[in-house]
Design an enzyme around this catalytic site. Structure first.
Site, mmCIF file in Angstrom:
data_model
loop_
_atom_site.group_PDB
_atom_site.id
_atom_site.type_symbol
_atom_site.label_atom_id
_atom_site.label_comp_id
_atom_site.label_asym_id
_atom_site.label_seq_id
_atom_site.Cartn_x
_atom_site.Cartn_y
_atom_site.Cartn_z
ATOM 1 N N SER A 242 0.858 -1.184 0.000
ATOM 2 C CA SER A 242 0.000 0.000 0.000
ATOM 3 C C SER A 242 0.899 1.240 0.000
ATOM 4 O O SER A 242 2.116 1.131 0.135
ATOM 5 C CB SER A 242 -0.865 0.012 1.243
ATOM 6 O OG SER A 242 -0.038 0.215 2.373
ATOM 7 N N LYS A 243 0.286 2.392 -0.129
ATOM 8 C CA LYS A 243 1.058 3.646 -0.123
ATOM 9 C C LYS A 243 1.902 3.760 1.133
ATOM 10 O O LYS A 243 3.055 4.138 1.105
ATOM 11 C CB LYS A 243 0.099 4.840 -0.195
ATOM 12 C CG LYS A 243 -0.464 5.053 -1.578
ATOM 13 C CD LYS A 243 -0.274 6.492 -2.010
ATOM 14 C CE LYS A 243 -0.319 6.605 -3.515
ATOM 15 N NZ LYS A 243 -1.630 6.809 -4.056
#
Ligand code: GLU
Length: 474
Positions: A242-243
């Site tokens: 994920s980011k």
């Protein structure tokens, strides 16, 4: 040279060069370099709604920053539509493709029926053997691949091993939509063939596509490139990246202060290994890279590891070169421009270079370097960090007031002379060295931590250093 190795990186320009893409590009690049081959670049821009020139620029910029080069001009997939159509016409002529006149409603019904019967939604082949005379008037057909009904399609993958797909699971995929637009599946095959690609190295999310694409190669009688599907990158907890985990664009890593060489080394180790080697120069990676040592399980992205590696590369990079990377980072961060402007003033770059050996010992990223170097460009009177202000209590100020005349009397102003002055002062006052150094550090840098204090004194120069001390003793 018929046996030259040709790889390609084929990003879809719908966003920045994300970390997974950067690693795919790196593997293709290392592999082609290893074999004295070429790496081509193809921009898969057929999705007109989502492809932007800004994204193409960001991808090229990201690759360039990482130090990855490609051969020739980037190829635009969209620019090759007529060639894709030409190949489909040839497949129709060969009988390996056929026209399908199904309406969208019919296709919906087919999917519904399959779902109701608990089967995967597959095209039922209803136009496969129908005569052209049965075509409904005024309906433009889609063109489908006449895929084999029985048997299996095998991908001898260089990373995944032998992967078998029963052909009954691979239906007659669409090659050309009824509006004449080629499908992605077709475009990839035609482009890879025409570009002479010998090795396809990409994320394993494309493994099922590989089987379908192989059927297209076979339908055209083309040689199928060697395939290597590399496992995706996961977060440190094993979940999809994920980011927060680092699923960011290359430009974000530049702005976070990582060096391209450290990124290359780190990304190479995400999924590939060479014995126990952790730190590898780019030349070593090229000499050692091979698909046989790419792992089969997803690698885990770990910021801590990247940071440590980056710290190593910062210490190992010659100062003048490090300064260039530092400036590139400053050009891409908020507030960086004013630092660059300061550096451009006469004499300041020399100060930076004098301070750099001390600074880079402690910093893990160029952003930390900026932070710890900031004492250089701070203006008097300095803003004090809370911890620094605490060191400048009445005792601290009294110590500095006592020290000031001794420093003023130092005419040599070198590392050795300032050290001698401060040590002699501490001794006659019966103070531990730290007792003197701490308020001094606070006064000179506004921080409670800094590079070595004698370094700071010398780099600042006598006038500025004495000025900062006296600001705190008034
Ligand atoms: N354009 C695809 C992607 O960005 C890659 C296709 C391929 O490598 O074959 O995921």
């Amino acid at each position: 040279m018929a046996d030259q190795i040709i790889t390609r990186f084929a990003p879809s320009p719908t966003g920045y060069l994300h970390i997974g893409g950067a690693r795919t590009a790196l593997f293709n690049w290392l592999f082609s370099q290893r074999h004295g081959g070429k790496m081509l670049l193809r921009i898969e821009d057929t999705d007109r709604a989502r492809s932007t020139t800004a994204a193409v620029d960001a991808i090229l910029d990201g690759l360039t920053w990482l130090g990855l080069s490609w051969d020739g001009e980037p190829v635009s997939q969209f620019g090759r539509v007529s060639r894709h159509q030409e190949v489909v016409a040839e497949m129709l002529a060969r009988g390996t493709a056929y026209k399908c006149y199904c309406t969208p409603q019919e296709l919906d019904e087919m999917r519904e029926k399959a779902r109701a019967e608990g089967r995967p939604p597959r095209y039922d082949g209803r136009w496969r053997d129908r005569d052209a005379s049965e075509a409904p008037a005024g309906v433009a057909p889609a063109i489908r691949l006449r895929a084999p009904l029985d048997g299996e399609t095998v991908i001898d993958d260089q990373v995944q091993g032998r992967v078998v797909f029963p052909n009954k699971d691979l239906d007659d995929l669409v090659l050309l939509r009824s509006d004449g637009i080629p499908t992605y599946m077709l475009a990839v095959v035609v482009d890879d063939h025409d570009m002479g690609v010998t090795h396809i190295i990409r994320g394993d999310d494309h493994l099922t596509n590989a089987a379908r694409q192989k059927l297209i190669y076979e339908a055209m009688g083309w040689a199928v490139p060697v395939m290597a599907h590399i496992p995706l990158i996961h977060g440190p907890d094993g979940a999809k990246l994920s980011k927060r985990h680092g699923a960011l664009g290359a430009e974000a890593y530049r702005a976070m202060g990582y060096l391209p060489a450290a990124m290359r080394n780190y990304l190479a180790r995400l999924g590939w290994s060479h014995g126990d080697s952790e730190i590898m120069s780019t030349d070593e990676m090229i000499a050692w890279f091979g698909l046989e040592s790419v792992g089969k399980s997803p690698s885990r992205f770990d910021f801590k590891k990247l940071e440590n590696l980056n710290g190593h590369y910062m210490r190992a990079t010659p100062d003048a070169e490090l300064l260039l990377h530092w400036k590139a980072c400053l050009a891409h961060v908020d507030g960086g421009e004013s630092v660059l402007n300061w550096m451009a003033l006469p004499g300041n770059e020399a100060k930076v270079l004098a301070a750099l050996p001390g600074l880079k010992e402690r910093a893990k990223t160029l952003v930390e370097l900026t932070e710890s170097a900031s004492y250089l460009w701070r203006v008097r009177p300095l803003d004090m960090e809370e911890k620094a202000a605490a060191l400048l209590d009445a005792d601290g100020k009294a110590i500095l007031a006592g020290l000031l005349p001794h420093l003023t009397a130092d005419t040599e102003w070198s590392l050795a002379s300032t050290e001698a002055v401060i040590k002699a002062f501490a001794e006659t006052e019966g103070l531990k060295l730290g007792k003197v150094a701490q308020p001094l550090r606070a006064a000179l840098t506004g921080r409670a931590t800094s590079p070595g204090i004698y370094d700071v004194l010398v780099v600042l120069g006598k006038d500025e250093a004495l000025g900062r001390i006296s600001d705190q003793t008034r």
